[in-house]
Design an enzyme around this catalytic site. Structure first.
Site, mmCIF file in Angstrom:
data_model
loop_
_atom_site.group_PDB
_atom_site.id
_atom_site.type_symbol
_atom_site.label_atom_id
_atom_site.label_comp_id
_atom_site.label_asym_id
_atom_site.label_seq_id
_atom_site.Cartn_x
_atom_site.Cartn_y
_atom_site.Cartn_z
ATOM 1 N N ASP A 170 139.264 83.826 0.594
ATOM 2 C CA ASP A 170 140.690 83.709 0.949
ATOM 3 C C ASP A 170 141.031 84.774 1.982
ATOM 4 O O ASP A 170 142.145 85.265 2.061
ATOM 5 C CB ASP A 170 141.519 83.891 -0.339
ATOM 6 N N TRP B 30 143.079 85.848 -7.426
ATOM 7 C CA TRP B 30 142.094 84.767 -7.587
ATOM 8 C C TRP B 30 141.097 85.150 -8.687
ATOM 9 O O TRP B 30 140.674 84.316 -9.474
ATOM 10 C CB TRP B 30 141.352 84.488 -6.266
ATOM 11 N N ASP C 264 136.430 93.252 -1.443
ATOM 12 C CA ASP C 264 137.473 93.281 -0.398
ATOM 13 C C ASP C 264 137.408 94.606 0.358
ATOM 14 O O ASP C 264 136.870 95.590 -0.144
ATOM 15 C CB ASP C 264 138.867 93.122 -1.019
ATOM 16 N N ASP D 177 133.174 95.523 3.485
ATOM 17 C CA ASP D 177 133.489 94.547 4.540
ATOM 18 C C ASP D 177 132.498 93.404 4.422
ATOM 19 O O ASP D 177 131.274 93.619 4.504
ATOM 20 C CB ASP D 177 133.352 95.264 5.896
ATOM 21 N N GLY E 123 143.570 90.657 -6.051
ATOM 22 C CA GLY E 123 142.765 90.195 -7.186
ATOM 23 C C GLY E 123 143.327 89.032 -7.976
ATOM 24 O O GLY E 123 142.870 88.755 -9.081
ATOM 25 N N LYS F 121 139.518 79.554 3.176
ATOM 26 C CA LYS F 121 140.786 79.363 3.887
ATOM 27 C C LYS F 121 140.486 79.300 5.378
ATOM 28 O O LYS F 121 139.658 80.060 5.888
ATOM 29 C CB LYS F 121 141.699 80.553 3.596
#
Ligand SMILES: C[S@@+](CC[C@H](N)C(=O)[O-])C[C@H]1O[C@@H](n2cnc3c(N)ncnc32)[C@H](O)[C@@H]1O
Length: 843
Positions: free
Chosen positions: A117, A58, A76, A92, A56, A157
């Site tokens: 990310d 971010w 997440d 998911d 967490g 990312k």
């Protein structure tokens, strides 16, 4: 070479520590901070969707940076501990359920920014499944296209891999600007980069193939499951996919170092591989075995081979040089003949290689040019040197050597004192030092690297010359090394370079007897500096006369510096030493004060001069009184030890710095003073002694190293008396007995605190004494109580033991929530100690 470790303590880098300090849940926070600093997408966002947000950090950054009352939704696979002002849930991101949950949280809102990310973690930390990552990024992009507002931003990312370009292509279809970047907080060893996409085009219809991993990553045959899902379903096995070489499922690639030597495109290997293996030698690879044994394969080379991804320009160059050297040894052609184009997919790496190649090419051209220039200069200088020698042998004139220059008025430069003085040519011609001029020039060139590169054009030199030059060169190197290690030597050289050899002149003449050719040198040097702003011959002449005058005066009386020296208390009682006219002395004293040199004054005198200035007569009287006092007590202020050359230099420097002159009296001077005082010697004797074998040294044509040695060791040893030696010893003992600065400071602090405490007590006692409501007895008892409580020693706070575990581990400074004195302990140490005890007991 700093190699970043990926495991263990290597992880606890500065970002990790900073994250702990700032209270971020992960060091990843800084990646977002740095990305946002560069592209500024958070400040203008009101709704943010953070995909793959655990733990967490971010979300924390978003909550900090975004405007008040913004909506932040984080999702997440792993649970996220609650964060104020942030909505989090577990899901998911590749599933429909996740999409629906996001919709319920956002309601009709559209996100200004979607962050991703995600990292599907498989195997060890450094083995990354790039395909899964690219696929996950595509999933997050799919969600972004659904929830992003037009013009919104998407940050994801990705790992540099085969799929990277395909992904970039897709992103470019959907956003007006796409930037790929690697923030400083992202580890160099990590293949991750971040793509910041700005200006979502929000097309009405998106071709589903654009977001389908099967069609985007066309090499793919089987759709890839999310590896992270494996955590939840251990039955699912990792599948082989195309896009990787058979048997190679990682991004970590290694190649035998012999391949690197043999290849025609070494840069491609450096760009594509993580490691050059040398140790296969043990498996019987003959080429590698030979390579391994070569002395050129140094430890540094081995280090460089071990991890190519962390190497910088310098190390790459080192490896390339090594390759060339080995190729030479093995008899390969050393010039590149072919270049294999790099695979298209590794666009980033290819750019870097290209850059490297260009840089190296540039460097090569530069080197070549500078070598050429150096060679030319060297040849020119050697020619000059030969011409000068010929001139000395009356075979040629300075004009032939190019020393003539037309002056502004047409007169030849040969006859202009100023110009000659600037080049120092005349001075050296007069003293037969022309060879030295040339030598100095050649040396200068040598210092700048000319001639040391082993160029082959010194065949024309005689063997002796070459040897001489080599010796000189070695000596220069030795001096450089010495200078680097020795601060005193550096200081001395700096003084010489600044032409600040006034004091050196004094000490030299004092040591070797005055006179000699050095004095002439000084005079000319002064002359040139004095008249630097005039070109007139007449002016130069005037200045010469002035200097000669002053020298003459120095001879009659004493120079200012010499007078300063003999002005010291110790010489005060010697008759006839300072027979200087009264007015002149006054002028000098004033001058000295004005310049702040004060060499003839000691500390006390200086302090006095700060207050109302005493008259000259008063000053003299005071000095005499003081001198008499010191003589009576036998207190000589001498620090110089006879044999301590370095110390002497140090003292000289101190004197030059304008500090009190107590340091500059040597044992020799003291002995001399004693001898003069006892009448064993007269001023005439001293002058007479000045004319000795040391005073006139022929230095012409001698190498620097020899002259240096001569000045250091070939000097007269003047006698010192027992008393002088004793006085110095006493003085040094007193110096050594002084407490170190820290101790003195601590004592002063303690004293200061005590005084403060006393002041406070006094005030309190005054108050009590003035209290009219108290009887005298009461006053006395309460003051006594006050005193006794003040006298009582404060009990020291006990030291608290803090375990360096969890949050505290790796943090420097005071751990959170700990007050007062503390001691950090590592519980592992305790365990280790216990284990050791157990073992020793068993034994
Ligand atoms: C590097 S961490 C994210 C760190 C996060 N940005 C932060 O600042 O704290 C990667 C995360 O991706 C998550 N992840 C991987 N696959 C996922 C998936 N399919 N759905 C949701 N999360 C996923 C992992 O659980 C892991 O927590």
């Amino acid at each position: 070479m700093a190699i970043q470790k990926k495991h263990g303590k290597g992880r606890l880098d500065k970002w990790y520590k900073l994250a702990k300090e700032k209270g971020y849940r992960a060091r990843a926070a800084f990646k977002l901070i740095q990305l946002n600093k560069k592209y500024g997408f958070l400040e203008k966002s009101k709704v943010v969707l953070d995909l793959c947000a655990a733990p967490g950090s971010w979300c924390q950054v978003c909550a900090e940076t975004m405007p008040k009352d913004s909506i932040i939704v984080g999702v997440d696979l792993s649970p996220i501990k609650p964060i104020p002002k942030v909505i989090t849930f577990q899901s998911d991101i590749t599933t429909e359920k996740c999409r629906a949950t996001i919709r319920t949280h956002l309601k009709t809102w559209k996100a200004d920014c979607v962050l991703h990310d995600g990292a599907p973690n498989v195997g060890t930390a450094w083995v990354q499944d790039s395909y899964n990552q690219a696929e996950l990024a595509l999933h997050s992009l799919k969600l972004a296209t659904e929830f992003l507002v037009e013009g919104g931003a998407f940050v994801t990312k990705v790992f540099r891999s085969k799929d990277y370009n395909s992904l970039l292509w897709v992103l470019n279809q959907l956003f007006t600007k796409v930037h790929a970047t690697k923030p400083p907080s992202s580890r160099n060893v990590s293949a991750e980069i971040f793509v910041v996409c700005l200006g979502f085009k929000a097309p009405k219809r998106i071709d589903p193939r654009l977001l389908d991993p099967r069609s985007v990553f066309e090499d793919l045959k089987d759709p890839a499951p999310n590896n992270e899902a494996k955590v939840y379903n251990p039955e699912v096995k990792k599948r082989k996919r195309e896009g990787y070489e058979e048997g190679d499922y990682t991004q970590f690639k290694e190649i035998a170092a012999s391949e690197f030597i043999q290849t025609t495109d070494p840069i491609a290997i450096l760009g594509q591989y993580n490691r050059l293996a040398l140790e296969q030698a043990k498996n019987g690879d003959v080429a590698l075995a030979a390579l391994d044994k070569l002395p050129e394969t140094t430890d540094e080379i081995r280090h460089c081979c071990a991890d190519l991804k962390v190497l910088g320009r310098k190390e790459f160059k080192l490896l390339l040089k090594w390759r060339l050297r080995v190729r030479e040894i093995f008899g390969f052609p050393t010039k590149k003949t072919t270049k294999t184009p790099l695979a298209e997919e590794v666009a980033e790496v290819e750019n870097m290689d290209e850059e490297l190649r260009i840089q190296e090419e540039l460097q090569r051209i530069k080197d070549k040019e500078s070598h050429k220039k150096k060679r030319e200069r060297r040849k020119e200088n050697e020619k000059k040197q030969k011409d000068i020698v010929r001139m000395q042998m009356n075979m040629t004139t300075p004009m032939d050597i190019g020393m003539e220059q037309e002056g502004p008025r047409g007169e030849g430069a040969m006859f202009r004192l100023k110009t000659i003085d600037q080049t120092e040519a005349l001075r050296r011609v007069a003293k037969g030092k022309m060879v030295k001029v040339a030598e100095a020039e050649t040396k200068k060139d040598r210092d700048s690297g000319i001639g040391s590169s082993g160029e082959t054009d010194d065949e024309s030199d005689g063997e002796a010359d070459r040897l001489e030059r080599e010796l000189d060169n070695m000596y220069d190197q030795y001096r450089e090394k010495k200078a680097a290690a020795d601060a005193k030597y550096r200081a001395k050289r700096a003084r010489q370079e600044h032409g600040d050899d006034e004091w050196e002149g004094v000490s030299e003449s004092e040591k070797e007897g005055s006179g000699g050719d050095d004095d002439d040198d000084d005079m000319l040097e002064e002359d040139s500096s004095d008249d630097s702003d005039t070109e007139e011959r007449g002016d130069t002449g005037k200045s010469l006369i002035r200097d000669l005058d002053s020298t003459a005066q120095d001879g009659a009386g004493l120079s200012k510096r010499a007078r300063g020296f003999f002005n010291q208390d110790i010489f005060q009682t010697i008759p006839g030493l300072l027979d200087v006219p009264e007015e002149e002395e006054e002028g000098e004293e004033e001058g000295a004060e004005g310049e702040g040199e004060g060499e003839a004054m000691d500390v006390d005198d200086k302090e006095e001069s700060d207050d109302e200035l005493p008259t000259i007569q008063e000053q003299k009287k005071m000095r005499k009184e003081k001198s008499a006092r010191k003589q009576a007590s036998g207190d000589f202020e001498i620090v110089k030890d006879h044999d301590d050359d370095d110390d002497w230099e140090d003292k000289e420097k101190k004197a030059k710095d304008g500090r009190p002159n107590i340091d500059i009296i040597t044992a020799e001077a003291m002995t001399l003073a004693h001898q003069l005082a006892r009448g064993e010697k007269t001023a005439h004797d001293i002058i007479d002694e000045g004319y000795n074998k040391y005073a006139f040294k022929d230095r012409d044509g001698l190498p620097d190293w020899f002259l240096d040695d001569e000045t250091r060791h070939d000097k007269p040893h003047k006698p010192i008396t027992k008393e002088a030696a004793q006085a110095i010893k006493e003085k040094l003992r007193a110096y050594n007995a002084r407490p170190i600065k820290k101790v003195a400071e601590a004592r002063a602090r303690k004293k200061f605190k005590q005084v403060q405490k006393l002041e406070k007590l006094k005030k309190k006692a005054d108050l009590l004494a003035g209290d009219e409501g108290m009887s005298e007895k009461e006053k006395a008892t309460s003051i006594a109580k006050l005193m006794s409580s003040a006298a009582r020693k404060k009990r020291k706070q006990p030291v608290r033991v803090v375990k360096a575990a969890g949050m505290n581990r790796g943090i420097s400074g005071r751990p959170k929530g700990v007050k007062g004195r503390y001691k950090m302990v590592d519980p592992r140490m305790k365990k280790e100690m216990r284990a050791l005890k157990r073992i020793s007991k068993k034994k």
